[in-house]
Scaffold this motif. Sequence first.
Motif, short mmCIF file in Angstrom:
data_model
loop_
_atom_site.label_atom_id
_atom_site.label_comp_id
_atom_site.label_asym_id
_atom_site.label_seq_id
_atom_site.Cartn_x
_atom_site.Cartn_y
_atom_site.Cartn_z
N LEU A 99 0.82 -1.22 0.00
CA LEU A 99 0.00 0.00 0.00
C LEU A 99 0.86 1.27 0.00
O LEU A 99 0.32 2.37 0.08
CB LEU A 99 -0.92 0.03 1.23
N GLU A 100 2.18 1.12 -0.10
CA GLU A 100 3.06 2.27 0.05
C GLU A 100 2.77 3.38 -0.96
O GLU A 100 2.98 4.57 -0.68
CB GLU A 100 4.53 1.84 -0.11
N ASP A 101 2.27 3.02 -2.13
CA ASP A 101 2.00 4.02 -3.16
C ASP A 101 0.85 4.95 -2.80
O ASP A 101 0.63 5.96 -3.45
CB ASP A 101 1.67 3.34 -4.50
N SER A 102 0.10 4.61 -1.75
CA SER A 102 -1.05 5.41 -1.36
C SER A 102 -0.70 6.52 -0.37
O SER A 102 -1.55 7.34 -0.05
CB SER A 102 -2.12 4.52 -0.74
N TRP A 103 0.54 6.54 0.12
CA TRP A 103 0.90 7.48 1.18
C TRP A 103 2.06 8.37 0.72
O TRP A 103 2.94 7.93 -0.03
CB TRP A 103 1.31 6.72 2.44
N PRO A 104 2.13 9.62 1.18
CA PRO A 104 3.17 10.56 0.73
C PRO A 104 4.50 10.36 1.45
O PRO A 104 5.08 11.30 1.99
CB PRO A 104 2.54 11.92 1.06
#
Length: 576
Positions: free
Chosen positions: A372-377
């Motif tokens: 899910l890392e791509d969902s957070w800045p």
Amino acid sequence: MLPVVVLAFYPSSGGDYDIWFHLAYGRHYVENLTWTIDHTQFSWSVSVPDWKYVTWIGSGLLYLAYLAGGIPGVFILQWIFYSLIFFMLVAFIRLAGQRVQIWHLLGILMIAVVHKLVGIFVKPELFTTFFFTFVVGLFFFVRMRPEWSRLFYVLPAVFLIWVNTHGGFIIGMFVLTLILLLEAGSAFFHGVSSDTVVRRRLLWSLAGSYLAILINPHGIFYHFDTLKYLLSEEYMGSAKWLFAYFSLWDYVLQPPMRNINFTMAAQGLVLLACFFLFGVFLAWRRKRYIDFPIIILNIFFFYFSMNAARNVIYYPVIWFFSINYLFWRCDLQNVSPRINLIAFPSYLVLSAFIFYVTATMIDNKSWFGFHLEDSWPEKEVNYIMKYHLPGPLFNDYLIGGYMIWKMYPDYKVWVDPRWGPYTGQVLNDWFSIGDHFSSPEKLSAFHKRYPFKTALIHMVYGNIITLLMNNPEWRMVYFDKVAAVFIHVSVIPELSQAAMDTSLNPDRYEKIDNPTILFNLFVFYNNFGKYFAEQIREIYARNVSDWYKIKDWHLQLMDQAMEQRWGKKAPVAPGS
């Protein structure tokens, strides 16, 4: 088949940033071994100093799960509690002397479909779903087995934990109080209710529960303030802008694909209510039995759940126990084979539709929190902290939760998804932020009131990013998949050359396959030049699965946006 279908319909979501401030709260509670917290410590803007919000057990459990297994550990905790809820539902069927039928499985699947609207997100509200299922199930079990009414005496202990876990305990207290009043009224007017001993034990247990909920960090003032907030126009007036308070009535007649989660939740609630009416009809026809308390309970909670998205967790639970109680009370098990004739194909069709939605409409196929890392800045925040960009730091409402988790105490937030601390001026300013940023003069006036030097803005607020890019007093120095970083021109001399030389080339996203992220990046890059936009479009066309239902539509929108912005001229490479 049931757990596979439900799991397919519940991919991990990185789109709700509440999880981050709850993890930050949990870290505070666990590391300091306390149940109190100063909510204003995370904000540099004016915030409400006496805001009362109690989730020290709920947030602490989430943080402990994070310590045990990282972000996947938090989502695993979510599924542990969902499994416990499932076993409570199945146990009630068995305690009612019934076999688990196909129509039961269809009903549980419908509950999962409705709950998904809010249940996909990980927050202490998860525990409210669990506790609400427990207390309602306990009441109906005792209704079937009055000799077990001493079990009501566990309720004060349950509410002692619940009040310190999540604010949903209010609904639990309300439902039991309403049940007691309905039972007493039914006994008085119709002579149809549980016996006097059962009602008396429920009364004493409820009285003990009212005392138990006073044991929290703020005592009775927590309840006074909660009531004040719920009745306050200043606090609740802007709630119409929040997803959690959207009404479901407008979605009942919409095609499912218009807004998949809202529509399926709204239509699911209606179908459950219709099946309950069918059960009431059967009870009257077979046994001339009308259970007014249960009918009123269902009417109220159906209306309550339809009125706001965050309330959808309640009626399906009431429905499940009510319909199974009616089948037990009126000995209607013999109609199950005929109901199954309809339930079986309905179960298969709904399951097939869920698999179709999973395959064609989910942008980030992640389960149990993996990838899910791509969902957070993460990279954007690391850039700010690595190069020590000066504060105060302005941010949007959504991204503030992640900032509290990753940047405190080095940086504080202007606003964040907690809502409560910002009631009044800050929330009003946020909801009119487009107007504040619409001209250099208005932005200067806003900047004078809030003297921030750095801004971190989520890509979903593309209009704000565009307004900042077009303002001569602000310079964008970095962006990545999720957010953009701006600084005031007055602090440019303070930045190192390394900070200013950071690569912003679209080649960074060659391996991204999330269509939502790529589409947001396209909209962003299209402001710079057709060459950059073309690169993102090519990555989208190559990486996004052809199964994704709106891929062609996205590509058409990209082509139209490039033509509208740049005309039909060929893209020009940088430096040409």
